[in-house]
Design a protein around this motif. Structure first.
Motif, mmCIF file in Angstrom:
data_model
loop_
_atom_site.group_PDB
_atom_site.id
_atom_site.type_symbol
_atom_site.label_atom_id
_atom_site.label_comp_id
_atom_site.label_asym_id
_atom_site.label_seq_id
_atom_site.Cartn_x
_atom_site.Cartn_y
_atom_site.Cartn_z
ATOM 1 N N LEU A 226 35.711 54.093 25.383
ATOM 2 C CA LEU A 226 36.100 53.097 24.654
ATOM 3 C C LEU A 226 36.583 52.058 25.703
ATOM 4 O O LEU A 226 36.294 50.754 24.972
ATOM 5 C CB LEU A 226 37.693 53.577 24.143
ATOM 6 N N ALA B 265 34.241 48.828 25.703
ATOM 7 C CA ALA B 265 34.435 47.733 25.089
ATOM 8 C C ALA B 265 34.585 46.357 25.736
ATOM 9 O O ALA B 265 34.292 45.143 25.196
ATOM 10 C CB ALA B 265 35.458 47.954 23.848
ATOM 11 N N TRP C 101 34.688 40.329 31.330
ATOM 12 C CA TRP C 101 34.235 41.360 32.383
ATOM 13 C C TRP C 101 32.796 41.248 32.716
ATOM 14 O O TRP C 101 32.450 41.913 33.861
ATOM 15 C CB TRP C 101 34.476 42.626 31.594
ATOM 16 N N SER D 41 47.284 36.889 26.911
ATOM 17 C CA SER D 41 47.664 38.104 27.768
ATOM 18 C C SER D 41 48.075 37.621 29.301
ATOM 19 O O SER D 41 48.640 38.619 29.837
ATOM 20 C CB SER D 41 46.279 38.978 27.849
ATOM 21 N N PHE E 162 30.441 56.164 22.813
ATOM 22 C CA PHE E 162 31.291 54.943 22.119
ATOM 23 C C PHE E 162 31.292 55.027 20.684
ATOM 24 O O PHE E 162 32.391 55.092 20.289
ATOM 25 C CB PHE E 162 30.891 53.621 22.620
ATOM 26 N N ARG F 97 36.751 38.206 26.624
ATOM 27 C CA ARG F 97 37.299 37.726 27.652
ATOM 28 C C ARG F 97 38.761 37.876 27.749
ATOM 29 O O ARG F 97 39.287 37.937 26.586
ATOM 30 C CB ARG F 97 36.631 36.354 28.179
ATOM 31 N N TRP G 63 40.514 47.458 17.053
ATOM 32 C CA TRP G 63 41.351 48.338 18.170
ATOM 33 C C TRP G 63 42.767 48.166 18.023
ATOM 34 O O TRP G 63 43.456 49.321 17.895
ATOM 35 C CB TRP G 63 40.923 48.107 19.359
ATOM 36 N N PRO H 53 48.239 49.835 25.439
ATOM 37 C CA PRO H 53 48.172 50.151 26.881
ATOM 38 C C PRO H 53 48.618 48.793 27.547
ATOM 39 O O PRO H 53 48.318 47.649 27.098
ATOM 40 C CB PRO H 53 46.689 50.572 27.133
ATOM 41 N N ASP H 54 49.344 48.846 28.396
ATOM 42 C CA ASP H 54 49.613 47.839 29.445
ATOM 43 C C ASP H 54 48.517 47.770 30.723
ATOM 44 O O ASP H 54 48.525 48.663 31.378
ATOM 45 C CB ASP H 54 51.179 48.125 29.962
#
Ligand code: ZEM
Length: 295
Positions: free
Chosen positions: A170, A173, A190, A184, A262, A178, A50, A144-145
């Motif tokens: 998307l 995913a 999740w 990060s 997806f 985790r 990704w 992305p943030d």
């Protein structure tokens, strides 16, 4: 007189069967280290696929999976790519055995293997990416943030050429893997089955009560009941924004629909930035899972 010896070296032209061999090698590597995270390198390989593709900008046709520029600094060191050195190191083993494959093909194929081997949908995939150079690397800030909202998500994904439905598909995913505080700053999985591809991410988004986690780290949500699951602000937005919510609800209600959407969106993601003329086949391939081959 001079006798010239001409060494003729025929270039190896890999076939679909050769790529299936690479697929199988990657599949074998997925759970070679039971100590790693939840027992599989699958999720971090999906993230590598990704992040190597999601740098695409449709406005100037830069970025994307073609040149595998994450091999180079400073792109390798972008904060968004923290931890992906682990995924790249694992892929080096495969690259050594199959030196004819390009890094872009290898990394995107690893994403396909991971999704398919973790019980996900078939991901049509084509070979043809070529290795680029450090000068092809993309600037920081294209991914992305997680702390931001729906405007940011749209800005980032529209730039890649995706629409609202594809953004939501998307995001599913995140059924996998985790967050790691040392990568990060966020923490936790999740879903309860982070190494199996399901629509549980969407189900949980709607079925659980999500509250802000009280901690010193970045703003994230936790499920009120068990406090063992997490959602990023950008995940939660999918239940708040009217347009996103419609698709998220549809995917929570029907795993088949999620899998179909997806598969299409992920396939498209993996081809961003690759000129059509480079692909070795017009029709994408469906590679076999290890189960289907009864190896
Ligand atoms: Zn993720 N993602 N992602 N993502 N992602 C993380 C982990 C994983 C966002 C994001 O900030 C984060 C997509 C979209 C978006 C995966 C796949 C895909 C992490 C945790 C963060 C913070 C990293 C860590 O600490 O290790 C944001 C804001 C997104 C915008 C929508 C898309 C699209 C993905 C694939 C199609 C996966 C599989 C992981 C888990 C990695 C792992 O190591 O377990």
């Amino acid at each position: 007189s001079v006798t010239q010896v001409v060494k003729s070296k025929t270039k190896f032209t890999p076939t679909k069967e050769d790529y299936q061999k690479v697929y199988n090698r990657i599949a074998d590597l997925l759970d070679e280290n039971g100590e790693y995270d939840d027992g599989s390198y699958g999720p971090v390989l999906v993230r590598l696929a990704w992040h190597s593709s999601g740098t695409y900008d449709k406005n100037d046709n830069t970025g994307g999976s073609n040149y595998a520029t994450m091999r180079f600094d400073p792109e390798a060191l972008h904060a968004a790519n923290n931890g992906l050195n682990i995924a790249r190191t694992i892929m080096e083993k495969v690259k050594k055995e199959f030196d004819w494959i390009s890094y872009g093909d290898l990394w995107t194929l690893a994403g396909v293997v991971a999704i398919q081997e973790m019980q996900g949908p078939k991901i049509p995939w084509r070979a043809g990416r070529i290795d680029g150079f450090a000068k092809d690397a993309t600037p920081d800030g294209r991914l992305p943030d997680a702390t931001q909202g729906s405007d940011h998500l749209r800005n980032i994904f529209y730039r890649m050429g995706f629409n609202d439905q594809e953004i939501v598909a998307l995001s599913g995913a995140h059924a996998l893997g985790r967050c790691h505080t040392d990568r990060s700053g966020f923490e936790g999985p999740w879903t309860f089955s982070p190494t199996t591809f399901t629509n549980d991410y969407f189900k949980l988004l709607f079925d659980e009560k999500w509250v802000w986690k009280k901690w010193n780290g970045p703003k994230q949500l936790e499920d009120k009941k068990t406090k063992s699951l997490m959602m990023l602000p950008t995940d939660y937005v999918l239940t708040q924004d009217k347009s996103f919510k419609k698709f998220a609800k549809a995917y929570a209600d029907n795993q088949e629909v999620f899998f179909q959407d997806f598969s299409k969106a992920f396939s498209k993601l993996l081809e961003l930035g690759v000129p059509q003329s480079q692909f070795v086949s017009t029709e994408p391939w469906e590679l076999k899972t290890t189960d289907e081959q009864q190896r």
